[in-house]
Enzyme design. Structure first.
Site, mmCIF file in Angstrom:
data_model
loop_
_atom_site.group_PDB
_atom_site.id
_atom_site.type_symbol
_atom_site.label_atom_id
_atom_site.label_comp_id
_atom_site.label_asym_id
_atom_site.label_seq_id
_atom_site.Cartn_x
_atom_site.Cartn_y
_atom_site.Cartn_z
ATOM 1 N N VAL A 152 0.813 -1.226 0.000
ATOM 2 C CA VAL A 152 0.000 0.000 0.000
ATOM 3 C C VAL A 152 0.843 1.270 0.000
ATOM 4 O O VAL A 152 0.293 2.362 0.058
ATOM 5 C CB VAL A 152 -0.969 0.027 1.210
ATOM 6 C CG1 VAL A 152 -1.891 -1.169 1.184
ATOM 7 C CG2 VAL A 152 -0.206 0.111 2.532
ATOM 8 N N LYS A 153 2.159 1.147 -0.081
ATOM 9 C CA LYS A 153 3.004 2.333 -0.028
ATOM 10 C C LYS A 153 3.059 3.022 -1.393
ATOM 11 O O LYS A 153 2.537 2.535 -2.390
ATOM 12 C CB LYS A 153 4.398 1.958 0.455
ATOM 13 C CG LYS A 153 4.433 1.446 1.894
ATOM 14 C CD LYS A 153 3.865 2.463 2.861
ATOM 15 C CE LYS A 153 4.087 2.114 4.321
ATOM 16 N NZ LYS A 153 3.340 0.961 4.784
ATOM 17 N N ASN A 154 3.741 4.169 -1.442
ATOM 18 C CA ASN A 154 3.750 4.989 -2.652
ATOM 19 C C ASN A 154 4.401 4.281 -3.833
ATOM 20 O O ASN A 154 4.090 4.568 -4.988
ATOM 21 C CB ASN A 154 4.453 6.318 -2.379
ATOM 22 C CG ASN A 154 3.619 7.228 -1.509
ATOM 23 O OD1 ASN A 154 2.640 6.800 -0.896
ATOM 24 N ND2 ASN A 154 3.993 8.493 -1.434
#
Length: 403
Positions: free
Chosen positions: A200-202
């Site tokens: 879910v990170k950038n």
């Protein structure tokens, strides 16, 4: 979009849901090019730590402006390795925030030291330098700021405190890839900075982490510690005169990144600017929609920094509603909007309470924020219609429950 204050009956109270399909709070965006890059590695002769990891490290260092980058299996491993490399000992203390995921503090405690919490600032949810100064003791070895939601901490003040007290600064930048502080990219400020490539990170590599540093001896130590205390892994030894020979020189770990992960991370890194641009567009849509609502407090934009916009966390003024924050969360879920909370403060978790004797009231700002915050969906694949449905759902709910 329904006008503010004229929002109808929420689904949890019998109305029709705003959305017919669930919208997650975050999800990855994998393209055909990402798949091709990973497939190329899978079809190659080397799939574990090798040339692709090295390329990922080099490109990541160039992106952040750091002299060095060291890839590991996760950001949790990155944090843990940093404190192992700093040789923390029992009795040592590291000052950090209670408003974070447990990995931040466990990186300290797993190295035998103590995580000492300092309260956060109400405006940006980040570590409060004034509270940090109050927590200093002769046993303090390091500061561990976490850039909440992608918005940089007040690093000038934290670096000043560290310099005056001969402390290390290890940054938890799990949320902050792409953020900058006073024109400097996150990854170049502290002694060590740790990034996450969780789904879910950038940018994602499935799981994965990276450490940046300008310190060459620390880089060498991290490289050794990430692979059993062996200074050169199999790929590094492959071109040597004795590729079969290795020596364990210290008590190390097993947390190296694979080329499979690095291939996905490299492919995703090409789209970081596009991802950041889209996140800002969605945040701007949210900001405009919530600005005039008396119940909601949108996140504050940093005056001298650029947020990575990893999270969109809106605060609720509880005195304006007949229900609490949890009811708002349940109501959003009934509208098929998977809102979340970041985070239950660490000192309120049973392990920390039972181990260190923490109690509610110890860190009042973090607790006040926890009781009133809602993390709304934010990810680059969201459409404007997705974002507008989130707005409609939240305004419907707070309008219905308003006092």
């Amino acid at each position: 979009m329904p006008p503010n204050g004229n929002t109808g009956v929420p689904a949890i109270e019998g109305g029709a849901p705003v959305r017919s399909e669930p919208l997650p709070y975050a999800t990855q965006w994998i393209t055909d090019e990402d798949v091709r890059e990973v497939t190329n590695v899978l079809r190659s002769s080397w799939i574990t730590s090798g040339p692709v990891v090295q390329r990922f490290e080099n490109e990541f260092a160039a992106l952040t402006g750091a002299a060095h980058a060291v890839a590991v299996y996760s950001c949790t491993h990155a944090l843990h390795l940093c404190f192992a490399a700093l040789d923390l000992e029992p009795g040592d203390e590291v000052i950090t925030t209670p408003l974070t995921f447990v990995a931040t503090a466990f990186a300290v405690t797993h190295n035998g030291a103590r995580a000492v919490f300092a309260d956060v600032r109400e405006d940006d949810f980040n570590l409060d330098p004034a509270r940090v100064a109050e927590k200093l003791t002769p046993r303090t070895r390091a500061l561990l700021p976490m850039h909440y939601g992608g918005a940089p901490c007040e690093m000038d003040e934290l670096m000043r405190i560290a310099a005056e007290n001969r402390l290390f600064v290890v940054e938890d930048a799990a949320h902050a890839l792409g953020a900058s502080y006073k024109g400097r990219r996150i990854g170049t400020l502290g002694d060590l900075t740790c990034f996450s490539f969780h789904a879910v990170k950038n940018v994602t590599s499935g799981e994965g982490g990276m450490i940046t540093t300008d310190d060459e001896p620390l880089r060498r130590r991290l490289v050794s510690l990430r692979f059993f205390g062996i200074p050169a892994d199999a790929w590094a030894r492959a071109g040597s005169e004795r590729p079969w020979h290795y020596e364990v020189r210290e008590h190390g770990f097993k947390c190296n990144m694979m080329d499979i992960q690095a291939a996905l991370g490299l492919s995703q890194l090409k789209r970081l600017d596009d991802f950041l641009r889209r996140r800002r567009e969605i945040c701007a849509l949210y900001d405009a929609a919530f600005a005039a609502d008396e119940t909601l407090i949108p996140p504050r934009a940093p005056a001298h920094s650029e947020s990575a916009r990893h999270l969109y966390v809106v605060r609720i003024r509880p005195e304006t509603l007949k229900v609490d924050r949890d009811r708002v969360l349940r109501a959003l879920r009934a509208e098929n909007v998977a809102a979340n909370v970041h985070y239950l403060p660490l000192h309120l978790h049973p392990w920390f309470r039972e181990t260190f004797g923490f109690k509610r009231g110890d860190f009042p700002v973090a607790e006040k924020l926890y009781d009133t915050i809602v993390t709304l969906p934010l990810f680059p694949r969201m459409t404007d219609d997705d974002a507008r449905s989130v707005v409609e759902a939240l305004l419907r709910i707070v309008g219905y429950y308003r006092r």
